[in-house]
Design an enzyme around this catalytic site. Structure first.
Site, mmCIF file in Angstrom:
data_model
loop_
_atom_site.group_PDB
_atom_site.id
_atom_site.type_symbol
_atom_site.label_atom_id
_atom_site.label_comp_id
_atom_site.label_asym_id
_atom_site.label_seq_id
_atom_site.Cartn_x
_atom_site.Cartn_y
_atom_site.Cartn_z
ATOM 1 N N THR A 277 0.876 -1.174 0.000
ATOM 2 C CA THR A 277 0.000 0.000 0.000
ATOM 3 C C THR A 277 0.910 1.220 0.000
ATOM 4 O O THR A 277 1.961 1.223 0.635
ATOM 5 C CB THR A 277 -0.873 0.068 1.262
ATOM 6 O OG1 THR A 277 -0.010 0.130 2.388
ATOM 7 C CG2 THR A 277 -1.773 -1.125 1.387
ATOM 8 N N GLU B 157 -5.879 -3.841 0.239
ATOM 9 C CA GLU B 157 -6.084 -4.923 1.207
ATOM 10 C C GLU B 157 -7.268 -5.811 0.840
ATOM 11 O O GLU B 157 -7.500 -6.841 1.456
ATOM 12 C CB GLU B 157 -6.327 -4.327 2.602
ATOM 13 C CG GLU B 157 -5.096 -3.711 3.246
ATOM 14 C CD GLU B 157 -4.869 -2.256 2.867
ATOM 15 O OE1 GLU B 157 -5.412 -1.821 1.831
ATOM 16 O OE2 GLU B 157 -4.157 -1.547 3.608
ATOM 17 N N LYS C 153 -14.115 17.465 11.775
ATOM 18 C CA LYS C 153 -14.917 17.354 12.999
ATOM 19 C C LYS C 153 -15.320 18.758 13.445
ATOM 20 O O LYS C 153 -14.539 19.483 14.028
ATOM 21 C CB LYS C 153 -14.142 16.614 14.071
ATOM 22 C CG LYS C 153 -13.893 15.186 13.624
ATOM 23 C CD LYS C 153 -13.014 14.397 14.552
ATOM 24 C CE LYS C 153 -12.773 13.022 13.956
ATOM 25 N NZ LYS C 153 -11.597 12.924 13.093
ATOM 26 N N TRP D 220 -19.659 15.398 11.991
ATOM 27 C CA TRP D 220 -18.637 15.102 10.987
ATOM 28 C C TRP D 220 -19.050 15.705 9.653
ATOM 29 O O TRP D 220 -20.182 15.506 9.195
ATOM 30 C CB TRP D 220 -18.468 13.575 10.827
ATOM 31 C CG TRP D 220 -17.740 12.928 11.960
ATOM 32 C CD1 TRP D 220 -17.332 13.529 13.124
ATOM 33 C CD2 TRP D 220 -17.324 11.572 12.044
ATOM 34 N NE1 TRP D 220 -16.698 12.621 13.932
ATOM 35 C CE2 TRP D 220 -16.675 11.398 13.292
ATOM 36 C CE3 TRP D 220 -17.425 10.467 11.196
ATOM 37 C CZ2 TRP D 220 -16.149 10.179 13.706
ATOM 38 C CZ3 TRP D 220 -16.903 9.255 11.611
ATOM 39 C CH2 TRP D 220 -16.264 9.121 12.857
HETATM 40 P P1 AMP Z 1 -5.758 1.862 -2.483
HETATM 41 O O1 AMP Z 1 -5.536 0.827 -1.461
HETATM 42 O O2 AMP Z 1 -4.547 2.668 -2.807
HETATM 43 O O3 AMP Z 1 -6.401 1.277 -3.702
HETATM 44 O O4 AMP Z 1 -6.780 2.928 -1.895
HETATM 45 C C1 AMP Z 1 -8.001 2.528 -1.347
HETATM 46 C C2 AMP Z 1 -8.776 3.728 -0.899
HETATM 47 O O5 AMP Z 1 -9.192 4.524 -2.022
HETATM 48 C C3 AMP Z 1 -10.069 3.394 -0.193
HETATM 49 O O6 AMP Z 1 -9.875 3.024 1.143
HETATM 50 C C4 AMP Z 1 -10.852 4.685 -0.351
HETATM 51 O O7 AMP Z 1 -10.480 5.638 0.609
HETATM 52 C C5 AMP Z 1 -10.424 5.171 -1.717
HETATM 53 N N1 AMP Z 1 -11.448 4.795 -2.704
HETATM 54 C C6 AMP Z 1 -11.460 3.727 -3.520
HETATM 55 N N2 AMP Z 1 -12.570 3.724 -4.283
HETATM 56 C C7 AMP Z 1 -13.301 4.802 -3.927
HETATM 57 C C8 AMP Z 1 -14.577 5.340 -4.314
HETATM 58 N N3 AMP Z 1 -15.310 4.778 -5.276
HETATM 59 N N4 AMP Z 1 -15.006 6.459 -3.686
HETATM 60 C C9 AMP Z 1 -14.263 7.054 -2.724
HETATM 61 N N5 AMP Z 1 -13.071 6.606 -2.320
HETATM 62 C C10 AMP Z 1 -12.592 5.492 -2.902
#
Ligand code: AMP
Length: 543
Positions: A185, A331, A441, A446
């Site tokens: 990540t 993940e 916040k 929120w």
């Molecule tokens: P990654 O592990 O780099 O793919 O990032 C995952 C994160 O991207 C998620 O936990 C979200 O915060 C964000 N994310 C993925 N898809 C979306 C979506 N459709 N809308 C908003 N946030 C998203």
């Protein structure tokens, strides 16, 4: 009593075998640095994956060893996916956009033995060569004619390595729970964390991915993953596409270029394309300027970040393309939800459909979700109550790779804390309102930064927007909107703030707007809010 059914292991090599037998004639088309349009068949690809498997044995690798890639989306990278994982090693895909110190950390932490690298990324490796001394050698993904000069030691040419081998190779019968792939990540805080996918989780994820309400993928499709093979296995497309025999179109280094993407989609009759919103922004902008239309594309899956309403509308109304928003994370392999219409919702107006399409989608079978408040109490699925989103299921990580003591991301009852804040409506549609760390916040309530960013980016003068909380003496925090203006466009603070009237609750409207030339981004293109908060640490809101 146990059932009397075969316990056939779920293995990536089974996809390779199936694809070669049933869809051997299907094309795989790639753009590479050494060939603008490389074409061959699935049968050829899988034969070369077996040749590579023979070569890997000769490199002296043992089961479970990590073999890294630093490469774009093309046929050689696909062969490595199958050749490495299929023979029991772990395919560790590395994001070339990471900073040098992150690359060093990841390569050493993963204990990569060999790195397969695109020629254009060799300079990245050369710069850190003295810090990754555990790596035994490098394979450059090209042929002899295009081998670059390099200061690296023990360097091989991919075509020579593979070309010397026979395509006779019997894929080993592995334990389905053995590791197949590794992806770190790119987290905005702390060291990157390794997610180690198993054959079983990858197969189940690929199986789920082809379903009609997920990616709706069949042998009649031509698929363009603009999502990189170095990020969460390109959302599983390399496995799902070969599983059903869809034609794969791989854009190589031309991922962010609207014009090239359009030409590729048009000439290869692409029916399904996948990417993050930024990529589609570039494509839509190009098409609007050049007066082009996508006639063959049926749908696009957009995820990784919230999808602006205006983007869904433009695809729908100008190009007759269905946008399916997806949500997931590294993940989660990554698929968690996909947004498709549900029986019973057919009578919605066009506007209501658009509203629904801005949500992240419904849970896919195989992934369970729940939202909990700060005390861990589960919140109702009423579309209003929000909470920290937790998941568990068939392709969700149970731990991180070689992270002693864990990351504290799992609850005692076995759910994974996504770090996202969300609502879930009575139909099961999830809407991501924020990252837990980014939520503003304000006076005990929120405020969703994502909701405000979505409203802002729907304004024609806004190219990119980010909302952060800044300290406030009375409310603890209040939202500040940080905006990059669209090229050639002007807009005032007051006009932008007025734009929010009636679109969000009045107490959620940002207190102020700051205009900037650019926003800081992570290696995967997400806005780096930590950096932005630092940038505006001394910022004082107007009284
Ligand atoms: P990654 O592990 O780099 O793919 O990032 C995952 C994160 O991207 C998620 O936990 C979200 O915060 C964000 N994310 C993925 N898809 C979306 C979506 N459709 N809308 C908003 N946030 C998203």
């Amino acid at each position: 009593m146990r059932g009397l059914m075969m316990n056939t292991p779920l293995l990536i090599s089974a996809i390779a075998e199936h694809a070669a037998r049933y869809h051997g004639g299907r094309e795989i088309v790639s753009v590479t640095a050494d060939n603008p349009r490389h074409r061959y068949t699935v049968a050829e690809a899988m034969a070369r994956a077996r040749q590579l498997a023979n070569a890997l044995v000769k490199l002296g690798l043992s089961k479970g060893d990590r073999v890294a890639t630093i490469a774009w989306n093309d046929y050689r990278h696909l062969e490595i996916y199958y050749g490495v994982s299929g023979s029991g090693y772990v395919c560790h895909t590395i994001n070339p956009r990471l900073f040098a110190e992150q690359l060093v950390f990841i390569i050493n932490h993963a204990q990569d033995r060999w790195i397969f690298v695109d020629p254009m990324f060799l300079p990245l490796i050369e710069k850190i060569a003295d810090k990754i001394t555990g790596v035994e050698g490098f394979v450059v993904l090209t042929d002899e004619a295009h081998m670059p000069d390099t200061s690296l030691q023990n360097v091989r040419c991919y075509e020579t390595l593979v070309g010397a081998e026979s395509s006779d190779f019997a894929w080993p019968e592995l334990d389905e729970n053995s590791a197949a792939a590794l992806c770190y990540t790119s987290g905005t805080t702390g060291d990157p964390k390794g997610v180690l996918y198993s054959h079983r989780s990858t197969l189940l994820h690929a199986y789920a991915g082809v379903a009609p309400d997920v990616m709706n993928l069949s042998s009649r499709d031509n698929v363009l993953p603009v999502v990189p093979l170095f990020h969460v296995n390109a959302w599983g497309i390399p496995y799902s596409a070969l599983m059903v025999g869809a034609k794969l179109v791989l854009p190589g280094p031309k991922m962010g270029d609207g014009e090239t993407l359009y030409a590729l989609m048009d000439s290869e009759d692409v029916t399904l394309a996948l990417g993050v919103p930024t990529v589609w922004l570039a494509l839509l902008q190009y098409m609007a300027k050049a007066g082009k239309r996508l006639d063959k594309l049926k749908s696009t899956i957009i995820g990784g970040a919230a999808v602006p309403r205006s983007m869904i509308e433009e695809f729908r109304d100008k190009h007759d393309v269905e946008v399916r928003q997806g949500w997931g994370m590294t993940e989660m392999s990554p698929l968690g939800t996909v947004n498709t219409a549900k029986a019973g919702l057919e009578s919605m107006s066009g506007d209501e459909q658009l509203d629904l399409a801005t949500k992240a989608g419904r849970g896919i079978f195989g992934v369970e979700m729940r939202i909990v408040d700060a005390d861990g109490v589960e919140q109702p699925w009423d579309g209003v109550a929000y909470g920290a989103l937790q998941v568990r299921g068939l392709w969700i990580c149970s731990d991180y790779f070689r992270l002693e003591g864990g990351a504290g991301t799992h609850t005692p009852d076995g759910w994974f804390e996504t770090g996202d804040v969300a609502t879930i409506d009575p139909h099961g549609y999830l809407a991501i309102t924020d990252r837990t760390k980014d939520v503003i916040k304000s006076g005990g309530e929120w405020i969703s930064s994502i909701e405000l960013e979505n409203v802002a980016t729907d304004h024609s003068a806004v190219a990119e927007a980010a909302v952060i909380g800044v300290a406030h003496p009375k409310w603890t925090e209040r939202p500040l909107l940080v905006v990059v203006k669209a090229e050639g466009q002007e807009v005032s603070k007051d006009d932008l703030l007025a734009w929010f009237d009636g679109k969000v609750a009045s107490w959620c409207v940002p207190d102020d707007v700051a205009f900037v030339e650019e926003l800081p981004h992570t290696a995967t293109g997400k806005v780096k809010k930590i950096e932005l908060r630092k940038q505006f640490a001394d910022y004082r809101l107007p009284d």
